[in-house]
Scaffold this motif. Structure first.
Motif, PDB file in Angstrom:
ATOM      1  N   UNK A  30       0.809  -1.217   0.000  1.00 42.79           N
ATOM      2  CA  UNK A  30       0.000   0.000   0.000  1.00 42.79           C
ATOM      3  C   UNK A  30       0.845   1.271   0.000  1.00 42.79           C
ATOM      4  N   UNK A  31       1.938   1.294   0.754  1.00 44.12           N
ATOM      5  CA  UNK A  31       2.785   2.495   0.773  1.00 44.12           C
ATOM      6  C   UNK A  31       3.411   2.748  -0.591  1.00 44.12           C
ATOM      7  N   UNK A  32       3.876   1.691  -1.234  1.00 42.49           N
ATOM      8  CA  UNK A  32       4.475   1.851  -2.563  1.00 42.49           C
ATOM      9  C   UNK A  32       3.426   2.288  -3.590  1.00 42.49           C
ATOM     10  N   UNK A  33       2.245   1.702  -3.517  1.00 37.64           N
ATOM     11  CA  UNK A  33       1.165   2.077  -4.430  1.00 37.64           C
ATOM     12  C   UNK A  33       0.777   3.541  -4.232  1.00 37.64           C
ATOM     13  N   UNK A  34       0.630   3.949  -2.981  1.00 41.50           N
ATOM     14  CA  UNK A  34       0.253   5.336  -2.705  1.00 41.50           C
ATOM     15  C   UNK A  34       1.344   6.293  -3.184  1.00 41.50           C
ATOM     16  N   UNK A  35       2.594   5.900  -3.026  1.00 43.24           N
ATOM     17  CA  UNK A  35       3.710   6.720  -3.495  1.00 43.24           C
ATOM     18  C   UNK A  35       3.674   6.861  -5.019  1.00 43.24           C
ATOM     19  N   UNK A  42      -1.635   9.375 -10.435  1.00 44.21           N
ATOM     20  CA  UNK A  42      -2.512   8.283 -10.855  1.00 44.21           C
ATOM     21  C   UNK A  42      -3.605   8.029  -9.829  1.00 44.21           C
ATOM     22  N   UNK A  43      -4.655   7.367 -10.276  1.00 46.98           N
ATOM     23  CA  UNK A  43      -5.621   6.834  -9.328  1.00 46.98           C
ATOM     24  C   UNK A  43      -4.957   5.662  -8.616  1.00 46.98           C
ATOM     25  N   UNK A  44      -5.486   5.272  -7.490  1.00 47.34           N
ATOM     26  CA  UNK A  44      -4.935   4.115  -6.773  1.00 47.34           C
ATOM     27  C   UNK A  44      -5.051   2.867  -7.646  1.00 47.34           C
ATOM     28  N   UNK A  45      -6.142   2.758  -8.380  1.00 46.87           N
ATOM     29  CA  UNK A  45      -6.334   1.617  -9.286  1.00 46.87           C
ATOM     30  C   UNK A  45      -5.196   1.537 -10.306  1.00 46.87           C
TER      31      UNK A  45
END
Length: 82
Positions: A30-35, A42-45
């Motif tokens: 999640x931290x890498x995705x949010x970064x 980008x959207x989270x998706x």
């Protein structure tokens, strides 16, 4: 073609694909995705798709220009779909 026939055709085609589930739990990334979402706007998706593509070295079939810019910047191979 009826809905039932289309559904059966879809199920048949799905069996041909080599679909694998991701062994990494979302909480672990999640931290890498949010970064990635923040860095590339980008959207989270879309950030989830980018993270997965980078991690498993997969091609991305893109559907929007922001994701195209992000995968290009991250060095991921991208197939453009219009």
């Amino acid at each position: 073609m009826t809905t039932l026939a289309l559904s059966n055709l879809f199920r048949t085609q799905l069996h041909v694909l080599k679909i694998q589930t991701d062994p990494i739990w979302p909480q672990q990334k999640i931290e890498e995705v949010m970064s990635l979402a923040r860095i590339y706007g980008l959207t989270v998706y879309d950030a989830c798709n980018l993270e997965l593509a980078v991690r498993v070295q997969a091609r991305v079939v893109r559907f929007n220009s922001r994701l195209l810019q992000a995968v290009t910047a991250a060095g991921v191979v991208c197939n453009v779909v219009s």
